[in-house]
Design a protein around this motif. Structure first.
Motif, PDB file in Angstrom:
ATOM      1  N   SER A   1      -6.842   1.833   4.238  1.00  0.00           N
ATOM      2  CA  SER A   1      -6.016   1.679   5.442  1.00  0.00           C
ATOM      3  C   SER A   1      -4.630   2.289   5.308  1.00  0.00           C
ATOM      4  O   SER A   1      -3.962   2.531   6.312  1.00  0.00           O
ATOM      5  N   LYS A   2      -4.152   2.511   4.077  1.00  0.00           N
ATOM      6  CA  LYS A   2      -2.826   3.047   3.782  1.00  0.00           C
ATOM      7  C   LYS A   2      -1.692   2.126   4.240  1.00  0.00           C
ATOM      8  O   LYS A   2      -0.577   2.579   4.484  1.00  0.00           O
ATOM      9  N   GLU A   3      -1.982   0.814   4.364  1.00  0.00           N
ATOM     10  CA  GLU A   3      -0.929  -0.163   4.652  1.00  0.00           C
ATOM     11  C   GLU A   3       0.020  -0.206   3.458  1.00  0.00           C
ATOM     12  O   GLU A   3      -0.425  -0.216   2.319  1.00  0.00           O
ATOM     13  N   LYS A   4       1.317  -0.243   3.752  1.00  0.00           N
ATOM     14  CA  LYS A   4       2.317  -0.255   2.687  1.00  0.00           C
ATOM     15  C   LYS A   4       3.133  -1.544   2.751  1.00  0.00           C
ATOM     16  O   LYS A   4       3.449  -2.034   3.832  1.00  0.00           O
ATOM     17  N   TYR A   5       3.456  -2.057   1.573  1.00  0.00           N
ATOM     18  CA  TYR A   5       4.298  -3.246   1.442  1.00  0.00           C
ATOM     19  C   TYR A   5       5.357  -2.961   0.390  1.00  0.00           C
ATOM     20  O   TYR A   5       5.103  -2.234  -0.571  1.00  0.00           O
ATOM     21  N   HIS A   6       6.529  -3.547   0.586  1.00  0.00           N
ATOM     22  CA  HIS A   6       7.623  -3.375  -0.372  1.00  0.00           C
ATOM     23  C   HIS A   6       8.251  -4.741  -0.618  1.00  0.00           C
ATOM     24  O   HIS A   6       8.624  -5.435   0.321  1.00  0.00           O
ATOM     25  N   ASP A   7       8.333  -5.120  -1.883  1.00  0.00           N
ATOM     26  CA  ASP A   7       8.923  -6.404  -2.242  1.00  0.00           C
ATOM     27  C   ASP A   7       9.957  -6.205  -3.335  1.00  0.00           C
ATOM     28  O   ASP A   7       9.831  -5.312  -4.176  1.00  0.00           O
TER      29      ASP A   7
END
Length: 154
Positions: A83-89
């Motif tokens: 899906s190429k969903e990106k998350y940044h934490d």
């Protein structure tokens, strides 16, 4: 008497297994001397997941007595495929208490685990994970290993 012992051992094993997380991915990368450089991005790639669900993502660290600070700030980027969903934490890791007590488990090397986020993943998904430290000092001595754990809580 022997049957009771066998039943006890089987029940104990079931209790231990039921309380465990189902680990989908667990890997460490070694950090070479002189320490974790700010420009060194550590990459992890999970294999394709065999089951969907709400996965727990944890960052893990191993340090030695040469780590000079109480905390460590880590940036974690995750990209879910296909899906190429990106998350940044960004997580602040407490390593040493105000009183100078090491918070990790161990004797000469200390291990820590920090929750990053829960990820809703589907069967067949994989995750690319990148970690960098976000400290003012360029090289962080005393960080010996950096790891990732992706698990399905029971």
């Amino acid at each position: 008497m022997r049957n009771k012992a066998i039943v006890f051992v089987v029940l104990l094993a079931l209790i231990v297994l039921c309380g465990c997380q189902q680990v989908a991915y667990h890997e460490f990368r070694h950090i070479y001397e002189p320490g974790w450089d700010k420009s060194d991005t550590i990459h992890f790639d999970t294999r394709s997941l065999s089951a969907g669900g709400s996965y727990r993502l944890d960052a893990e660290l191993r340090t030695d007595k040469n780590y000079p600070f109480q905390k460590l700030t880590i940036e974690i980027e995750q990209t879910v495929y296909p899906s190429k969903e990106k998350y940044h934490d960004v997580i602040d890791c407490d390593l040493i208490s105000e009183e100078g007590v090491i918070e990790g488990d161990g004797i000469s090397y200390f291990q820590y685990q920090f929750h990053v986020r829960d990820l809703s993943l589907h069967k067949g998904d994989s995750v690319h994970i990148c970690l960098t430290h976000n400290m003012k000092r360029e090289i962080m001595p005393g960080i010996t290993d950096v790891g990732i754990r992706l698990s399905l809580p029971n």
